[in-house]
Design an enzyme around this catalytic site. Structure first.
Site, PDB file in Angstrom:
ATOM      1  N   LYS A 246       0.811  -1.341   0.050  1.00 14.95           N
ATOM      2  CA  LYS A 246      -0.055   0.081   0.399  1.00 14.95           C
ATOM      3  C   LYS A 246       1.217   1.401  -0.185  1.00 14.95           C
ATOM      4  CE  LYS A 246      -3.717   2.158   2.536  1.00 14.95           C
ATOM      5  NZ  LYS A 246      -4.110   2.730   4.004  1.00 14.95           N
ATOM      6  N   ASP A 251      -2.563   9.973   4.175  1.00 14.67           N
ATOM      7  CA  ASP A 251      -3.882   9.313   4.410  1.00 14.67           C
ATOM      8  C   ASP A 251      -4.691  10.942   4.872  1.00 14.67           C
ATOM      9  OD1 ASP A 251      -6.739   8.701   4.106  1.00 14.67           O
ATOM     10  OD2 ASP A 251      -5.996   6.766   5.845  1.00 14.67           O
ATOM     11  N   LYS A 258      -9.869  12.360   8.116  1.00 17.81           N
ATOM     12  CA  LYS A 258      -9.803  12.479  10.005  1.00 17.81           C
ATOM     13  C   LYS A 258      -9.850  13.348  10.520  1.00 17.81           C
ATOM     14  CE  LYS A 258      -6.519   7.857   8.265  1.00 17.81           C
ATOM     15  NZ  LYS A 258      -7.234   7.185   9.049  1.00 17.81           N
ATOM     16  N   ASP A 269       1.412   6.002   5.970  1.00 17.52           N
ATOM     17  CA  ASP A 269       0.675   4.692   5.431  1.00 17.52           C
ATOM     18  C   ASP A 269       1.293   4.208   3.534  1.00 17.52           C
ATOM     19  OD1 ASP A 269      -2.207   3.807   5.975  1.00 17.52           O
ATOM     20  OD2 ASP A 269      -2.851   5.517   4.269  1.00 17.52           O
ATOM     21  N   ASP A 328     -12.029   7.401   3.610  1.00 16.76           N
ATOM     22  CA  ASP A 328     -10.918   6.745   4.401  1.00 16.76           C
ATOM     23  C   ASP A 328     -10.748   5.297   4.122  1.00 16.76           C
ATOM     24  OD1 ASP A 328      -8.515   7.090   6.558  1.00 16.76           O
ATOM     25  OD2 ASP A 328     -10.109   7.217   7.730  1.00 16.76           O
ATOM     26  N   GLU A 330      -9.376   4.155   2.339  1.00 15.83           N
ATOM     27  CA  GLU A 330      -8.522   3.753   0.105  1.00 15.83           C
ATOM     28  C   GLU A 330      -7.987   3.095   0.210  1.00 15.83           C
ATOM     29  OE1 GLU A 330      -7.823   5.932   3.369  1.00 15.83           O
ATOM     30  OE2 GLU A 330      -5.770   5.282   3.400  1.00 15.83           O
ATOM     31  N   ARG A 332      -7.648   0.161   0.223  1.00 12.43           N
ATOM     32  CA  ARG A 332      -7.958  -1.765   0.342  1.00 12.43           C
ATOM     33  C   ARG A 332      -8.351  -1.338  -1.806  1.00 12.43           C
ATOM     34  NH1 ARG A 332     -12.920  -2.005   4.681  1.00 12.43           N
ATOM     35  NH2 ARG A 332     -11.179  -0.753   5.769  1.00 12.43           N
TER      36      ARG A 332
HETATM   37  N1  BES Z   1      -4.349   4.295   6.871  1.00  6.88           N
HETATM   38  C1  BES Z   1      -5.770   3.916   7.893  1.00  6.88           C
HETATM   39  C2  BES Z   1      -5.575   2.642   8.950  1.00  6.88           C
HETATM   40  C3  BES Z   1      -4.318   3.228   9.955  1.00  6.88           C
HETATM   41  C4  BES Z   1      -4.510   3.566  11.079  1.00  6.88           C
HETATM   42  C5  BES Z   1      -3.095   3.203   9.482  1.00  6.88           C
HETATM   43  C6  BES Z   1      -4.400   3.712  11.714  1.00  6.88           C
HETATM   44  C7  BES Z   1      -2.108   3.069  10.703  1.00  6.88           C
HETATM   45  C8  BES Z   1      -2.674   4.097  12.151  1.00  6.88           C
HETATM   46  C9  BES Z   1      -6.862   3.204   6.641  1.00  6.88           C
HETATM   47  O1  BES Z   1      -6.860   4.837   5.500  1.00  6.88           O
HETATM   48  C10 BES Z   1      -8.091   4.416   7.455  1.00  6.88           C
HETATM   49  O2  BES Z   1      -8.357   5.217   7.368  1.00  6.88           O
HETATM   50  N2  BES Z   1      -8.568   2.977   7.478  1.00  6.88           N
HETATM   51  C11 BES Z   1      -9.933   3.012   8.651  1.00  6.88           C
HETATM   52  C12 BES Z   1     -11.127   2.041   7.471  1.00  6.88           C
HETATM   53  C13 BES Z   1     -12.295   2.321   8.011  1.00  6.88           C
HETATM   54  C14 BES Z   1     -13.234   3.922   7.641  1.00  6.88           C
HETATM   55  C15 BES Z   1     -13.110   1.420   7.876  1.00  6.88           C
HETATM   56  C16 BES Z   1     -10.140   2.723   9.996  1.00  6.88           C
HETATM   57  O3  BES Z   1      -9.163   1.733  10.034  1.00  6.88           O
HETATM   58  O4  BES Z   1      -9.944   3.411  10.726  1.00  6.88           O
HETATM   59 ZN    ZN Z   2      -4.484   4.938   4.599  1.00  9.31          ZN
HETATM   60 ZN    ZN Z   3      -7.761   5.978   5.518  1.00  9.42          ZN
END
Ligand code: BES
Ligand code: ZN
Ligand code: ZN
Length: 480
Positions: A246, A251, A258, A269, A328, A330, A332
């Site tokens: 990834k 992000d 966020k 990220d 968020d 993104e 995937r």
């Molecule tokens: N990059 C984040 C995941 C992340 C969170 C990485 C904390 C490192 C530390 C990812 O893109 C994300 O924001 N995921 C969301 C998905 C949700 C909206 C379904 C998450 O896990 O909150």
């Molecule tokens: Zn992310």
């Molecule tokens: Zn994200």
């Protein structure tokens, strides 16, 4: 960076020496001065003590004695953390070189000690006007009849790759976007014999990589999709192993922005991509007889007038339609296109590394990697063993079909978020939708970036995944 080398001739007593012993009886071989001998014995009265340090003005002396533990991997890790503690003493004393001397059959322990010492020496000072004093130590010599030059090469390459990965992860988004990341891959390839191709916006559009393009819509920098190929003539596998990383260079969350401090560290990220790039470099530098390809989709995820919004339906590279309910989620979306693209290679195995979900962090913290697998059961034992040996531990999550039902959409084929529970798994199931081959997914969101140092893992980018997968491949090669 500190370099290691391996020699078989004994080191002089008038140098900085680390003697590994397994029993206090062995002290007599190394320490001839009765007063010092007595002092060391006394220090080891403390059963928790792993090393004793003696400053002999001209040079430093360390005796390492690690208490037996129930698990071999815990012993190895203790050698690494002890190596890191010794490094601190060496630097305090402005030492430039050190020898590690080990008794018979402890070559792997000497290797682990050196590993901890070298990995702990990482510094990220490039933005400091008055940088912290640079580490003085520059060379580690292992005195050994068991290890050889190829072990030194492996150690140097792995440490260099972990450093490179940490540097990439620590680099801010202002200087590291998709283009810089792709150029970095090209630069790595020049000296290592990897073949690299960078797909630009035009090519990505021509291929209809709808996931990568959708995430990129809020950005003012085009995405990249980098393909790195290592195909040595002596490869043991005909079908490639594909590594997907990834590469979200920042992000913000997009329109589902966020909040609070959740955005603070999001330059990290792209850690999955950084891991795979650095791993490719280590594979090529050590000339591993394995056919491996890395696929690295990269973009930032930002807000802007064109950014996608919740409810948008996008069409992916493989024509799957996806209802985006949270911008968020993104990672995937960009990984899905890479996973579908991977099908054309008829791969033996595909492994993703991604900072994919906060859910993985909540489940296991920074202590390990949340892993999922589909149709790759024959590799999981080896991967778990590699995880323990490198202390980049793997926790397999359930990956039952039920979880796939949670991402069915009312308006499109699938949606990019499930319910609030099992978030790491539904993210994995989303990825699996785009696969038709043995698949292992590593969610490294927890351990990829550390808020505070943890022994030889510094604050910031940790470089996790490189030593794990290198070890896994070493085991795998023996079975091919
Ligand atoms: N990059 C984040 C995941 C992340 C969170 C990485 C904390 C490192 C530390 C990812 O893109 C994300 O924001 N995921 C969301 C998905 C949700 C909206 C379904 C998450 O896990 O909150
Ligand atoms: Zn992310
Ligand atoms: Zn994200």
């Amino acid at each position: 960076m500190i370099k290691s080398r391996i020699i078989s001739t004994p080191a002089s007593a008038e140098q900085n020496n680390i003697y590994i012993i397994t029993d206090l009886i062995e002290l007599a071989q190394h320490i001839h001065e009765p007063a010092i001998h007595k002092y060391i014995l006394k220090q080891f009265d403390d059963p928790e003590r792993s090393f004793v340090h003696i400053n002999q003005y001209e040079y430093l002396l360390f005796i390492v004695k690690i208490k037996a533990k129930k698990d071999e991997h815990l012993i190895l890790e203790k050698y690494r953390t002890t190596g890191n503690q010794i490094l601190k003493k060496l630097n305090e004393n402005e030492a430039t070189c050190v020898n590690i001397i080990h008794p018979e059959k402890l070559g792997d322990k000497a290797f682990a000690l050196a590993e901890g010492l070298m990995l702990g020496a990482y510094q990220f000072n490039k933005f400091k006007s008055a940088p912290a004093p640079k580490n003085s130590l520059s060379e580690v010599t292992i005195v050994s009849d068991e290890l050889n030059e190829s072990d030194a090469l492996r150690l140097n390459c792995l440490v260099q790759s972990v450093y490179d990965c940490r540097n990439l992860v620590n680099e801010p988004a202002i200087t590291l976007g998709a283009k810089v990341l792709a150029e970095y891959c090209e630069a790595v390839s020049i000296h290592s014999g990897i073949k690299t191709e960078v797909l630009n916006l035009k090519k990505i559009e021509a291929l209809n990589m709808g996931g990568l393009l959708a995430v990129n819509k809020g950005s003012n920098e085009p995405p990249t999709f980098t393909i790195m190929e290592w195909k040595p003539s002596n490869a043991k596998n005909l079908k490639p192993i594909i590594l997907v990383g990834k590469g979200v260079t920042f992000d913000t969350g997009g329109m589902n922005i966020k909040t609070g401090s959740y955005m603070d560290n999001m330059k990290m990220d792209m850690a999955g991509a950084a891991t795979m790039i650095s791993l490719m470099d280590a594979i090529a530098e050590t000339k591993m007889p394995l056919y491996v390809i890395a696929l690295l989709p990269a973009t930032d995820n930002r807000v802007g007038p064109n950014a996608i919004v919740p409810g948008d339906v996008i069409t992916m590279f493989d024509k799957t339609t996806v209802e985006v309910l949270n911008t968020d989620a993104e990672g995937r979306l960009i990984l899905a296109d890479a996973l579908a693209y991977a099908k054309k290679y008829d791969p033996m195995l595909v492994i993703t590394a991604a900072t994919l979900t906060g859910s993985a962090v909540r489940a296991i913290g920074s202590n390990g990697i949340a892993a999922m697998e589909n149709n790759a059961g024959k590799y999981t034992g080896m991967l778990s063993d590699a995880g323990f040996e490198t202390y980049e531990r793997i926790a397999f999550l359930p990956f039952w079909d039920d979880y796939a039902d949670m991402i069915k959409s009312k308006v499109a084929d699938i949606k990019n978020v499930g319910p609030s529970e099992a978030g790491a798994i539904t993210a994995g199931k989303f990825l699996q939708h785009f696969t038709d081959y043995p698949f292992i997914h590593l969610d490294i969101a927890g351990p990829a970036f550390l808020d505070k140092p943890d022994a030889y893992r510094p604050f910031g980018g940790s470089g996790i995944g490189i030593r794990l997968l290198f070890n896994f491949f070493t085991r795998l090669i023996k079975t091919l």
